[in-house]
Design a protein around this motif. Structure first.
Motif, mmCIF file in Angstrom:
data_model
loop_
_atom_site.group_PDB
_atom_site.id
_atom_site.type_symbol
_atom_site.label_atom_id
_atom_site.label_comp_id
_atom_site.label_asym_id
_atom_site.label_seq_id
_atom_site.Cartn_x
_atom_site.Cartn_y
_atom_site.Cartn_z
ATOM 1 N N SER A 13 88.210 109.243 16.816
ATOM 2 C CA SER A 13 87.228 108.163 16.833
ATOM 3 C C SER A 13 85.905 108.662 17.405
ATOM 4 C CB SER A 13 87.723 106.985 17.670
ATOM 5 O OG SER A 13 88.841 106.411 17.086
ATOM 6 N N TYR A 14 85.989 109.419 18.481
ATOM 7 C CA TYR A 14 84.777 109.981 19.069
ATOM 8 C C TYR A 14 84.106 110.928 18.078
ATOM 9 C CZ TYR A 14 81.593 112.658 21.910
ATOM 10 O OH TYR A 14 80.463 113.274 22.384
ATOM 11 N N ALA A 15 84.889 111.805 17.465
ATOM 12 C CA ALA A 15 84.319 112.745 16.488
ATOM 13 C C ALA A 15 83.650 111.977 15.343
ATOM 14 C CB ALA A 15 85.397 113.678 15.958
ATOM 15 N N ALA A 16 84.319 110.947 14.829
ATOM 16 C CA ALA A 16 83.761 110.160 13.729
ATOM 17 C C ALA A 16 82.466 109.476 14.150
ATOM 18 C CB ALA A 16 84.774 109.128 13.243
ATOM 19 N N SER A 17 82.427 108.958 15.364
ATOM 20 C CA SER A 17 81.205 108.282 15.827
ATOM 21 C C SER A 17 80.050 109.274 15.921
ATOM 22 C CB SER A 17 81.443 107.585 17.167
ATOM 23 O OG SER A 17 81.582 108.521 18.217
ATOM 24 N N GLN A 18 80.343 110.490 16.321
ATOM 25 C CA GLN A 18 79.292 111.509 16.421
ATOM 26 C C GLN A 18 78.822 111.964 15.041
ATOM 27 O OE1 GLN A 18 77.864 112.299 19.525
ATOM 28 N NE2 GLN A 18 79.106 110.468 19.818
ATOM 29 N N LEU A 19 79.709 111.958 14.066
ATOM 30 C CA LEU A 19 79.344 112.376 12.711
ATOM 31 C C LEU A 19 78.442 111.359 12.021
ATOM 32 C CD1 LEU A 19 82.709 113.937 11.546
ATOM 33 C CD2 LEU A 19 80.578 115.139 12.128
ATOM 34 N N ASN A 20 78.407 110.128 12.522
ATOM 35 C CA ASN A 20 77.507 109.124 11.955
ATOM 36 C C ASN A 20 76.051 109.551 12.042
ATOM 37 O OD1 ASN A 20 79.258 107.089 11.010
ATOM 38 N ND2 ASN A 20 79.556 106.333 13.082
ATOM 39 N N ALA A 21 75.718 110.418 12.973
ATOM 40 C CA ALA A 21 74.329 110.848 13.161
ATOM 41 C C ALA A 21 73.865 111.829 12.091
ATOM 42 C CB ALA A 21 74.170 111.482 14.542
ATOM 43 N N TYR A 22 74.792 112.322 11.278
ATOM 44 C CA TYR A 22 74.458 113.327 10.266
ATOM 45 C C TYR A 22 74.549 112.731 8.869
ATOM 46 C CZ TYR A 22 75.147 116.352 14.254
ATOM 47 O OH TYR A 22 75.054 116.928 15.492
ATOM 48 N N ASP A 23 73.726 113.240 7.981
ATOM 49 C CA ASP A 23 73.723 112.776 6.595
ATOM 50 C C ASP A 23 74.722 113.608 5.795
ATOM 51 O OD1 ASP A 23 73.054 111.417 4.284
ATOM 52 O OD2 ASP A 23 71.283 112.647 3.886
ATOM 53 N N LEU A 24 76.011 113.379 6.056
ATOM 54 C CA LEU A 24 77.059 114.144 5.393
ATOM 55 C C LEU A 24 77.399 113.520 4.040
ATOM 56 C CD1 LEU A 24 79.504 114.578 8.415
ATOM 57 C CD2 LEU A 24 77.762 116.185 7.605
ATOM 58 N N ALA A 25 77.843 114.344 3.118
ATOM 59 C CA ALA A 25 78.298 113.824 1.827
ATOM 60 C C ALA A 25 79.547 112.966 2.038
ATOM 61 C CB ALA A 25 78.587 114.964 0.855
ATOM 62 N N TYR A 26 80.450 113.421 2.899
ATOM 63 C CA TYR A 26 81.671 112.688 3.225
ATOM 64 C C TYR A 26 82.394 113.424 4.342
ATOM 65 C CZ TYR A 26 83.949 116.345 0.461
ATOM 66 O OH TYR A 26 84.372 117.554 -0.026
ATOM 67 N N ILE A 27 83.363 112.750 4.955
ATOM 68 C CA ILE A 27 84.345 113.458 5.767
ATOM 69 C C ILE A 27 85.703 113.228 5.108
ATOM 70 C CG2 ILE A 27 83.042 113.427 7.919
ATOM 71 C CD1 ILE A 27 84.885 111.270 8.970
ATOM 72 N N HIS A 28 86.582 114.180 5.304
ATOM 73 C CA HIS A 28 87.872 114.175 4.626
ATOM 74 C C HIS A 28 88.977 114.260 5.670
ATOM 75 C CE1 HIS A 28 90.550 116.337 1.398
ATOM 76 N NE2 HIS A 28 91.157 115.309 1.958
ATOM 77 N N THR A 29 89.873 113.280 5.667
ATOM 78 C CA THR A 29 91.030 113.322 6.549
ATOM 79 C C THR A 29 92.263 113.669 5.727
ATOM 80 O OG1 THR A 29 91.545 110.964 6.312
ATOM 81 C CG2 THR A 29 90.065 111.591 8.117
ATOM 82 N N MET A 30 93.161 114.396 6.344
ATOM 83 C CA MET A 30 94.476 114.677 5.754
ATOM 84 C C MET A 30 95.504 114.174 6.740
ATOM 85 S SD MET A 30 94.388 118.302 3.801
ATOM 86 C CE MET A 30 96.053 118.039 3.251
ATOM 87 N N GLU A 31 96.061 113.019 6.424
ATOM 88 C CA GLU A 31 97.039 112.398 7.304
ATOM 89 C C GLU A 31 98.148 111.805 6.449
ATOM 90 O OE1 GLU A 31 97.127 109.415 11.092
ATOM 91 O OE2 GLU A 31 95.653 109.015 9.547
ATOM 92 N N PRO A 32 99.298 112.464 6.415
ATOM 93 C CA PRO A 32 100.382 111.962 5.574
ATOM 94 C C PRO A 32 100.780 110.529 5.906
ATOM 95 C CG PRO A 32 100.854 114.185 6.300
ATOM 96 C CD PRO A 32 99.646 113.715 7.068
ATOM 97 N N LEU A 33 101.093 109.789 4.861
ATOM 98 C CA LEU A 33 101.541 108.409 4.998
ATOM 99 C C LEU A 33 102.897 108.351 5.693
ATOM 100 C CD1 LEU A 33 100.690 107.094 1.426
ATOM 101 C CD2 LEU A 33 99.535 106.498 3.557
ATOM 102 N N PRO A 34 103.195 107.231 6.339
ATOM 103 C CA PRO A 34 104.540 107.062 6.922
ATOM 104 C C PRO A 34 105.599 107.291 5.837
ATOM 105 C CG PRO A 34 103.101 105.286 7.630
ATOM 106 C CD PRO A 34 102.347 106.060 6.581
ATOM 107 N N GLY A 35 106.655 107.971 6.210
ATOM 108 C CA GLY A 35 107.708 108.292 5.258
ATOM 109 C C GLY A 35 107.551 109.667 4.624
ATOM 110 N N HIS A 36 106.344 110.216 4.659
ATOM 111 C CA HIS A 36 106.111 111.562 4.127
ATOM 112 C C HIS A 36 106.728 112.567 5.088
ATOM 113 C CE1 HIS A 36 103.859 115.194 3.038
ATOM 114 N NE2 HIS A 36 103.647 114.607 1.871
ATOM 115 N N MET A 37 107.226 113.684 4.566
ATOM 116 C CA MET A 37 107.909 114.665 5.414
ATOM 117 C C MET A 37 107.013 115.242 6.504
ATOM 118 S SD MET A 37 108.323 117.839 2.805
ATOM 119 C CE MET A 37 106.919 118.604 2.027
ATOM 120 N N LEU A 38 105.710 115.178 6.343
ATOM 121 C CA LEU A 38 104.783 115.707 7.343
ATOM 122 C C LEU A 38 104.104 114.630 8.186
ATOM 123 C CD1 LEU A 38 103.063 118.483 5.183
ATOM 124 C CD2 LEU A 38 104.933 118.761 6.835
ATOM 125 N N ALA A 39 104.530 113.381 8.018
ATOM 126 C CA ALA A 39 103.901 112.271 8.750
ATOM 127 C C ALA A 39 104.089 112.433 10.257
ATOM 128 C CB ALA A 39 104.470 110.940 8.297
#
Length: 137
Positions: A13-39
């Motif tokens: 959350s802190y990192a995301a709030s700090q990234l608001n200050a930049y004109d980024l194309a996007y940020i990308h999260t990789m977080e497996p859904l519940p039930g996924h073997m890597l969740a």
């Protein structure tokens, strides 16, 4: 597991709030859904990031057509990145539109050298006539 901090919601959350200050194309999260073997254990962090980050958010983590559409419709993310489904289905968008079955991924060929695992999966158009012909006999 990338989000294995002792307090991932606070950290990201802190990192995301700090990234608001930049004109980024996007940020990308990789977080497996519940039930996924890597969740991970505990609450998902991507929806928390979505509430804080004001730019474009892309996420990945075991989504299919339905769960991806639901995540976008529920304002959890703006875009879904489909990794494994796209590797095994060069026509993934068409298959999702038609509700067609997906090719089975061959994990042993992922990220290898050469076309095997990248350019050797059939498209729905290449397999559907054969499947339909076989079922009508």
């Amino acid at each position: 597991q990338g989000m294995s901090d002792s307090d991932p919601a606070a950290l990201y959350s802190y990192a995301a709030s700090q990234l608001n200050a930049y004109d980024l194309a996007y940020i990308h999260t990789m977080e497996p859904l519940p039930g996924h073997m890597l969740a991970g254990k505990g609450p998902r962090v991507t929806p928390v990031i979505r509430k804080i980050y004001q730019g474009v958010l892309m996420t990945n983590g075991g989504y299919d057509a339905q769960t991806g559409a639901a995540a976008i419709n529920n304002d959890e993310t703006d875009l879904i990145a489909y990794g494994v489904p796209f590797l095994a289905n060069p026509d993934l968008v068409t298959r999702y539109r038609l509700g067609a079955p997906l090719n089975t991924p061959d994990y042993d060929t992922f990220y290898s050298h050469g076309p095997e695992g990248y350019a050797d999966y059939p498209t729905w158009d290449e397999t559907a006539p054969q499947k339909m012909g076989a079922s009508s006999q």
